[in-house]
Design a protein around this motif. Sequence first.
Motif, PDB file in Angstrom:
ATOM      1  N   ALA A 251     -37.414 -63.846 -98.843  1.00  0.00           N
ATOM      2  CA  ALA A 251     -36.038 -63.895 -98.340  1.00  0.00           C
ATOM      3  C   ALA A 251     -36.019 -64.066 -96.827  1.00  0.00           C
ATOM      4  CB  ALA A 251     -35.306 -62.616 -98.741  1.00  0.00           C
ATOM      5  N   LEU A 252     -36.957 -63.404 -96.153  1.00  0.00           N
ATOM      6  CA  LEU A 252     -37.060 -63.540 -94.701  1.00  0.00           C
ATOM      7  C   LEU A 252     -37.432 -64.965 -94.314  1.00  0.00           C
ATOM      8  CD1 LEU A 252     -37.036 -61.811 -92.009  1.00  0.00           C
ATOM      9  CD2 LEU A 252     -39.518 -61.694 -92.291  1.00  0.00           C
ATOM     10  N   MET A 253     -38.413 -65.502 -95.005  1.00  0.00           N
ATOM     11  CA  MET A 253     -38.876 -66.854 -94.695  1.00  0.00           C
ATOM     12  C   MET A 253     -37.820 -67.904 -95.027  1.00  0.00           C
ATOM     13  SD  MET A 253     -42.798 -66.444 -96.040  1.00  0.00           S
ATOM     14  CE  MET A 253     -43.286 -68.129 -95.632  1.00  0.00           C
ATOM     15  N   ALA A 254     -37.075 -67.679 -96.106  1.00  0.00           N
ATOM     16  CA  ALA A 254     -36.045 -68.646 -96.491  1.00  0.00           C
ATOM     17  C   ALA A 254     -34.977 -68.769 -95.407  1.00  0.00           C
ATOM     18  CB  ALA A 254     -35.410 -68.231 -97.813  1.00  0.00           C
ATOM     19  N   LYS A 255     -34.750 -67.688 -94.697  1.00  0.00           N
ATOM     20  CA  LYS A 255     -33.757 -67.709 -93.629  1.00  0.00           C
ATOM     21  C   LYS A 255     -34.359 -68.059 -92.265  1.00  0.00           C
ATOM     22  CE  LYS A 255     -30.247 -64.766 -95.625  1.00  0.00           C
ATOM     23  NZ  LYS A 255     -29.298 -63.656 -95.421  1.00  0.00           N
ATOM     24  N   ARG A 256     -35.667 -68.254 -92.226  1.00  0.00           N
ATOM     25  CA  ARG A 256     -36.349 -68.534 -90.957  1.00  0.00           C
ATOM     26  C   ARG A 256     -35.939 -67.480 -89.923  1.00  0.00           C
ATOM     27  NH1 ARG A 256     -34.335 -73.270 -92.675  1.00  0.00           N
ATOM     28  NH2 ARG A 256     -32.816 -73.501 -90.993  1.00  0.00           N
ATOM     29  N   ALA A 257     -35.918 -66.230 -90.371  1.00  0.00           N
ATOM     30  CA  ALA A 257     -35.410 -65.133 -89.547  1.00  0.00           C
ATOM     31  C   ALA A 257     -36.543 -64.416 -88.826  1.00  0.00           C
ATOM     32  CB  ALA A 257     -34.631 -64.146 -90.410  1.00  0.00           C
ATOM     33  N   ALA A 258     -36.178 -63.627 -87.842  1.00  0.00           N
ATOM     34  CA  ALA A 258     -37.152 -62.857 -87.065  1.00  0.00           C
ATOM     35  C   ALA A 258     -36.724 -61.398 -87.025  1.00  0.00           C
ATOM     36  CB  ALA A 258     -37.257 -63.406 -85.647  1.00  0.00           C
ATOM     37  N   ILE A 259     -37.705 -60.505 -87.107  1.00  0.00           N
ATOM     38  CA  ILE A 259     -37.464 -59.070 -86.986  1.00  0.00           C
ATOM     39  C   ILE A 259     -38.263 -58.557 -85.794  1.00  0.00           C
ATOM     40  CG2 ILE A 259     -37.684 -56.805 -88.072  1.00  0.00           C
ATOM     41  CD1 ILE A 259     -37.567 -58.196 -90.773  1.00  0.00           C
ATOM     42  N   THR A 260     -37.598 -57.848 -84.904  1.00  0.00           N
ATOM     43  CA  THR A 260     -38.286 -57.243 -83.765  1.00  0.00           C
ATOM     44  C   THR A 260     -37.989 -55.750 -83.726  1.00  0.00           C
ATOM     45  OG1 THR A 260     -36.421 -57.677 -82.267  1.00  0.00           O
ATOM     46  CG2 THR A 260     -38.138 -59.368 -82.412  1.00  0.00           C
ATOM     47  N   GLY A 261     -38.902 -55.015 -83.171  1.00  0.00           N
ATOM     48  CA  GLY A 261     -38.710 -53.581 -82.974  1.00  0.00           C
ATOM     49  C   GLY A 261     -39.158 -53.223 -81.571  1.00  0.00           C
ATOM     50  N   ALA A 262     -38.317 -52.522 -80.835  1.00  0.00           N
ATOM     51  CA  ALA A 262     -38.674 -52.224 -79.444  1.00  0.00           C
ATOM     52  C   ALA A 262     -37.997 -50.953 -78.974  1.00  0.00           C
ATOM     53  CB  ALA A 262     -38.278 -53.381 -78.528  1.00  0.00           C
ATOM     54  N   GLY A 263     -38.746 -50.157 -78.240  1.00  0.00           N
ATOM     55  CA  GLY A 263     -38.198 -49.002 -77.538  1.00  0.00           C
ATOM     56  C   GLY A 263     -38.387 -49.199 -76.044  1.00  0.00           C
ATOM     57  N   LEU A 264     -37.886 -48.266 -75.262  1.00  0.00           N
ATOM     58  CA  LEU A 264     -38.009 -48.362 -73.810  1.00  0.00           C
ATOM     59  C   LEU A 264     -39.006 -47.365 -73.235  1.00  0.00           C
ATOM     60  CD1 LEU A 264     -34.343 -48.738 -72.480  1.00  0.00           C
ATOM     61  CD2 LEU A 264     -36.220 -50.362 -72.182  1.00  0.00           C
ATOM     62  N   ARG A 265     -39.034 -46.166 -73.770  1.00  0.00           N
ATOM     63  CA  ARG A 265     -39.691 -45.040 -73.114  1.00  0.00           C
ATOM     64  C   ARG A 265     -41.167 -45.290 -72.815  1.00  0.00           C
ATOM     65  NH1 ARG A 265     -39.336 -38.783 -75.324  1.00  0.00           N
ATOM     66  NH2 ARG A 265     -39.425 -37.816 -73.258  1.00  0.00           N
ATOM     67  N   ALA A 266     -41.893 -45.859 -73.761  1.00  0.00           N
ATOM     68  CA  ALA A 266     -43.338 -45.997 -73.607  1.00  0.00           C
ATOM     69  C   ALA A 266     -43.762 -47.347 -73.023  1.00  0.00           C
ATOM     70  CB  ALA A 266     -44.018 -45.781 -74.961  1.00  0.00           C
ATOM     71  N   ARG A 267     -42.823 -48.170 -72.624  1.00  0.00           N
ATOM     72  CA  ARG A 267     -43.189 -49.483 -72.083  1.00  0.00           C
ATOM     73  C   ARG A 267     -43.900 -49.333 -70.735  1.00  0.00           C
ATOM     74  NH1 ARG A 267     -39.308 -54.545 -73.205  1.00  0.00           N
ATOM     75  NH2 ARG A 267     -38.587 -54.032 -75.299  1.00  0.00           N
ATOM     76  N   PRO A 268     -44.761 -50.280 -70.397  1.00  0.00           N
ATOM     77  CA  PRO A 268     -45.400 -50.258 -69.073  1.00  0.00           C
ATOM     78  C   PRO A 268     -44.359 -50.334 -67.959  1.00  0.00           C
ATOM     79  CG  PRO A 268     -46.488 -51.837 -70.523  1.00  0.00           C
ATOM     80  CD  PRO A 268     -45.236 -51.393 -71.230  1.00  0.00           C
ATOM     81  N   LEU A 269     -44.712 -49.801 -66.796  1.00  0.00           N
ATOM     82  CA  LEU A 269     -43.760 -49.751 -65.682  1.00  0.00           C
ATOM     83  C   LEU A 269     -43.254 -51.131 -65.282  1.00  0.00           C
ATOM     84  CD1 LEU A 269     -45.319 -47.028 -63.340  1.00  0.00           C
ATOM     85  CD2 LEU A 269     -43.594 -46.766 -65.134  1.00  0.00           C
ATOM     86  N   ASN A 270     -44.127 -52.144 -65.328  1.00  0.00           N
ATOM     87  CA  ASN A 270     -43.686 -53.473 -64.904  1.00  0.00           C
ATOM     88  C   ASN A 270     -42.643 -54.051 -65.865  1.00  0.00           C
ATOM     89  OD1 ASN A 270     -45.766 -53.768 -66.890  1.00  0.00           O
ATOM     90  ND2 ASN A 270     -46.042 -55.900 -66.310  1.00  0.00           N
ATOM     91  N   GLU A 271     -42.758 -53.725 -67.167  1.00  0.00           N
ATOM     92  CA  GLU A 271     -41.773 -54.196 -68.134  1.00  0.00           C
ATOM     93  C   GLU A 271     -40.437 -53.487 -67.930  1.00  0.00           C
ATOM     94  OE1 GLU A 271     -42.960 -54.263 -72.203  1.00  0.00           O
ATOM     95  OE2 GLU A 271     -44.911 -55.163 -71.787  1.00  0.00           O
ATOM     96  N   LYS A 272     -40.489 -52.187 -67.697  1.00  0.00           N
ATOM     97  CA  LYS A 272     -39.250 -51.454 -67.427  1.00  0.00           C
ATOM     98  C   LYS A 272     -38.576 -51.987 -66.168  1.00  0.00           C
ATOM     99  CE  LYS A 272     -40.549 -46.993 -69.481  1.00  0.00           C
ATOM    100  NZ  LYS A 272     -40.731 -45.549 -69.193  1.00  0.00           N
TER     101      LYS A 272
END
Length: 325
Positions: A251-272
Motif C-alpha cells: 500500500a505504501l509503494m502503490a502510493k509512492r509515499a514516504a514515512i519519516t520520523g524525527a525528534g529534536l532533543r537528541a539531534r546534533p548541535l549543528n542540526e538544531k
Amino acid sequence: MRAITIPEPGGPEALVRADVPDPQPAEGEVLIEVAASAVNRADLLQRQGFYDPPPGSSPYPGLECSGRITALGPGVHSWAVGDEVCALLAGGGYAEQVAVPAGQVLPVPAGLDLVTAAALPEVTCTVWSNVFMIAHLRPGETLLVHGGASGIGTMAIQLAKAVGARVAVTAGGPEKLARCAELGADILIDYREQDFVQEIRKATDGAGADVILDIIGAKYLQRNVKALAVSGRLAIIGLQGGVKAELNLAALMAKRAAITGAGLRARPLNEKAAIVAAVREHVWPLIANGQVRPIVDRTLPMAEAAEAHRIVEASAHVGKVVLTV
C-alpha cells in the motif's frame, strides 16, 4: 538556584522543587536567567522515567524557555548580556537559570512579551523542521494534523495556512475543533466520532492528504497510509499510540509515499542550529506581523509544575501550558 528535579520517576508528584548548583556557560553557550518555560509531552515522559536527557545536558525537565542573557561563554559574539531571548533546550527549562548553545537561541519576536515567548521554540522548530524542511509542504496541498488543539497542532495550522496550504485536523470534541477552526483549519474531524480516513478522502474528493503530521505513532500507522495521497508524506513526531505496528508495504509503494520520523532533543548541535536559523528566517516574520501567534492555554507558577503536568496529561488544554519563574 532553584529547579524542578525528579529524584525518582513517577506521577506528577515526582516533580520536586530543590536547590541545585548554578549552571555555567561552556564554550559557545550563553547563560539565560529564565523567565518562563513551557510544558511538553516529552517532559511527562522524562518524569515517568522513559525519556532521559541526552548525555551532558541538564537533568531537569524543560525543552524551551524565555528569559534574559546574563553571561556569555567563550567564543560567543552573536549575543549580548541583557538580550531578551527564547531558546530551544535539551533540558533544564524548569529552573531559574539554564546554559544553552548560542545557536539554539532566538530573539523574542517583536510585539510579544517575554513570558509568552516561552511557548514558541519547541513548537516552531518541530513544525517547521518536519512539515516544511522534511515533508516539503507546498501551497495548495492538504496537511492533516493529528491533535490539532495541541501546542504543536495550533502552530501547524497557522504555519500551513500562512504558506497557502489547506488544513485538516483531528481533535477530541466540538470545543477543541472550534478552536482549530478559529486558527484557520478547513476540515474538522472529531476522532472520537468520525473515521479520519473516510473524512479526509471525502473532503479531498478521494485524493487524501499530501502531508500528515502525526503525534500518535503505531496506533495510526496503517490508517495514516490509507489517508495519504499519491506521493504523500507521513511525518511521525510522537508515539502516544505505541511504538510497534504492522504495515502493508504494498500500500505504501502503490502510493509512492514516504514515512519519516524525527525528534529534536537528541539531534546534533549543528542540526538544531540549522533548524533554529530556518525558524528565525521564515517563522519569526510571520509572528512579528501577527499572522502567526503562540496559543497559551494558561500560565502557572513554576512551583505548580505538578499541576501543569496533570493538565497536559489529561489533555485539558488548547495550545501550550506555560510555567513562570
